[in-house]
Design a protein around this motif. Structure first.
Motif, PDB file in Angstrom:
ATOM      1  N   THR A 191       7.998 -34.775 -42.734  1.00  0.00           N
ATOM      2  CA  THR A 191       8.903 -34.095 -42.102  1.00  0.00           C
ATOM      3  C   THR A 191       8.799 -32.506 -41.964  1.00  0.00           C
ATOM      4  O   THR A 191       8.231 -31.875 -42.874  1.00  0.00           O
ATOM      5  CB  THR A 191      10.209 -34.574 -42.771  1.00  0.00           C
ATOM      6  OG1 THR A 191      10.323 -33.972 -44.218  1.00  0.00           O
ATOM      7  CG2 THR A 191      10.653 -36.011 -42.620  1.00  0.00           C
ATOM      8  N   ARG A 192       9.660 -32.129 -40.982  1.00  0.00           N
ATOM      9  CA  ARG A 192       9.689 -30.277 -41.269  1.00  0.00           C
ATOM     10  C   ARG A 192      10.318 -30.173 -42.295  1.00  0.00           C
ATOM     11  O   ARG A 192      11.481 -30.738 -42.544  1.00  0.00           O
ATOM     12  CB  ARG A 192      10.500 -29.937 -39.872  1.00  0.00           C
ATOM     13  CG  ARG A 192       9.464 -30.048 -38.576  1.00  0.00           C
ATOM     14  CD  ARG A 192      10.145 -29.540 -37.328  1.00  0.00           C
ATOM     15  NE  ARG A 192      10.035 -28.087 -37.713  1.00  0.00           N
ATOM     16  CZ  ARG A 192       9.986 -27.250 -36.517  1.00  0.00           C
ATOM     17  NH1 ARG A 192      10.223 -27.962 -35.387  1.00  0.00           N
ATOM     18  NH2 ARG A 192      10.113 -25.859 -36.909  1.00  0.00           N
ATOM     19  N   HIS A 193      10.249 -28.875 -42.870  1.00  0.00           N
ATOM     20  CA  HIS A 193      10.546 -28.396 -44.284  1.00  0.00           C
ATOM     21  C   HIS A 193      11.679 -27.374 -43.773  1.00  0.00           C
ATOM     22  O   HIS A 193      11.309 -26.459 -43.375  1.00  0.00           O
ATOM     23  CB  HIS A 193       9.418 -27.850 -45.157  1.00  0.00           C
ATOM     24  CG  HIS A 193      10.048 -27.534 -46.311  1.00  0.00           C
ATOM     25  ND1 HIS A 193      10.555 -28.213 -47.365  1.00  0.00           N
ATOM     26  CD2 HIS A 193      10.236 -26.175 -46.901  1.00  0.00           C
ATOM     27  CE1 HIS A 193      10.929 -27.548 -48.439  1.00  0.00           C
ATOM     28  NE2 HIS A 193      10.798 -26.409 -48.174  1.00  0.00           N
ATOM     29  N   ASN A 210       9.782 -22.646 -39.229  1.00  0.00           N
ATOM     30  CA  ASN A 210       8.957 -23.259 -38.323  1.00  0.00           C
ATOM     31  C   ASN A 210       7.533 -23.187 -38.725  1.00  0.00           C
ATOM     32  O   ASN A 210       7.302 -22.441 -39.496  1.00  0.00           O
ATOM     33  CB  ASN A 210       8.767 -22.224 -36.875  1.00  0.00           C
ATOM     34  CG  ASN A 210       8.180 -22.805 -35.801  1.00  0.00           C
ATOM     35  OD1 ASN A 210       8.047 -23.966 -35.937  1.00  0.00           O
ATOM     36  ND2 ASN A 210       7.577 -21.820 -35.105  1.00  0.00           N
ATOM     37  N   TYR A 239       6.129 -28.016 -43.566  1.00  0.00           N
ATOM     38  CA  TYR A 239       6.235 -29.503 -43.500  1.00  0.00           C
ATOM     39  C   TYR A 239       6.338 -30.268 -44.819  1.00  0.00           C
ATOM     40  O   TYR A 239       5.601 -29.301 -46.004  1.00  0.00           O
ATOM     41  CB  TYR A 239       5.096 -30.286 -42.751  1.00  0.00           C
ATOM     42  CG  TYR A 239       4.995 -29.637 -41.410  1.00  0.00           C
ATOM     43  CD1 TYR A 239       5.804 -30.537 -40.266  1.00  0.00           C
ATOM     44  CD2 TYR A 239       4.419 -28.587 -41.048  1.00  0.00           C
ATOM     45  CE1 TYR A 239       5.470 -30.151 -38.902  1.00  0.00           C
ATOM     46  CE2 TYR A 239       4.425 -28.159 -39.771  1.00  0.00           C
ATOM     47  CZ  TYR A 239       4.842 -28.783 -38.636  1.00  0.00           C
ATOM     48  OH  TYR A 239       4.993 -28.388 -37.443  1.00  0.00           O
ATOM     49  N   THR A 277       2.115 -25.197 -45.071  1.00  0.00           N
ATOM     50  CA  THR A 277       2.552 -24.455 -43.917  1.00  0.00           C
ATOM     51  C   THR A 277       1.258 -24.384 -42.797  1.00  0.00           C
ATOM     52  O   THR A 277       0.274 -24.312 -43.431  1.00  0.00           O
ATOM     53  CB  THR A 277       3.075 -23.152 -44.183  1.00  0.00           C
ATOM     54  OG1 THR A 277       1.960 -22.380 -45.181  1.00  0.00           O
ATOM     55  CG2 THR A 277       4.440 -23.020 -44.968  1.00  0.00           C
TER      56      THR A 277
END
Length: 144
Positions: free
Chosen positions: A20-22, A26, A29, A92
């Protein structure tokens, strides 16, 4: 007691759960790695995060985007949750790369070879054209 997250991804051969996106950052993850799927601190650190091989597994939901393709990553934090038996790993995006371009390179070499052959044919044609023009002039001059 472990919480079963499932087998969604294979990253350099290591089974991972959801990606998932952390937060709102931007390019950041979170990845879940479960001990019951063979994850250890050493195996997570051994992943080639600069150019990981990421494979989508059949059990992964279709709407889970995973890691963006064509990027390398920097390993951030690794949190181990003992009671649940999983690692929460933060990565990242670090560097974008083109991936495997050997097919393109082979095609470029093939086209360069064709170009060299055509250049040789053009040179031969120009030489023959010059010889014909010279022979024509010689014939015209000798016949008047």
């Amino acid at each position: 007691m472990s919480v079963p997250y499932g087998k969604h991804w294979k990253i350099d051969g290591l089974i991972a759960g959801p990606i998932t996106r952390h937060g709102s950052v931007n390019g950041s993850y979170s990845i879940i790695f479960e001990r019951e799927n063979g994850a250890t601190l050493e195996s997570i650190e051994a992943v080639d995060w600069a150019r990981p091989s990421v494979q989508h597994l059949p059990a992964c939901p279709a709407n889970e985007a995973g890691l963006p393709e064509g990027y390398g990553f920097q390993l951030g934090n690794i949190e181990y949750h003992h009671n649940a038996g999983y690692f929460n790993v933060t990565v990242t995006t670090a560097k974008q790369y083109l991936g495997d371009v050997t097919g393109y390179q082979a095609r470029i070499e093939e086209l360069e070879g064709r170009n060299a052959a055509l250049s040789g044919q053009v040179t031969d044609a120009r030489t023959k054209e010059a010889e014909l023009a010279s022979a024509y002039e010689e014939g015209v001059e000798s016949n008047g």
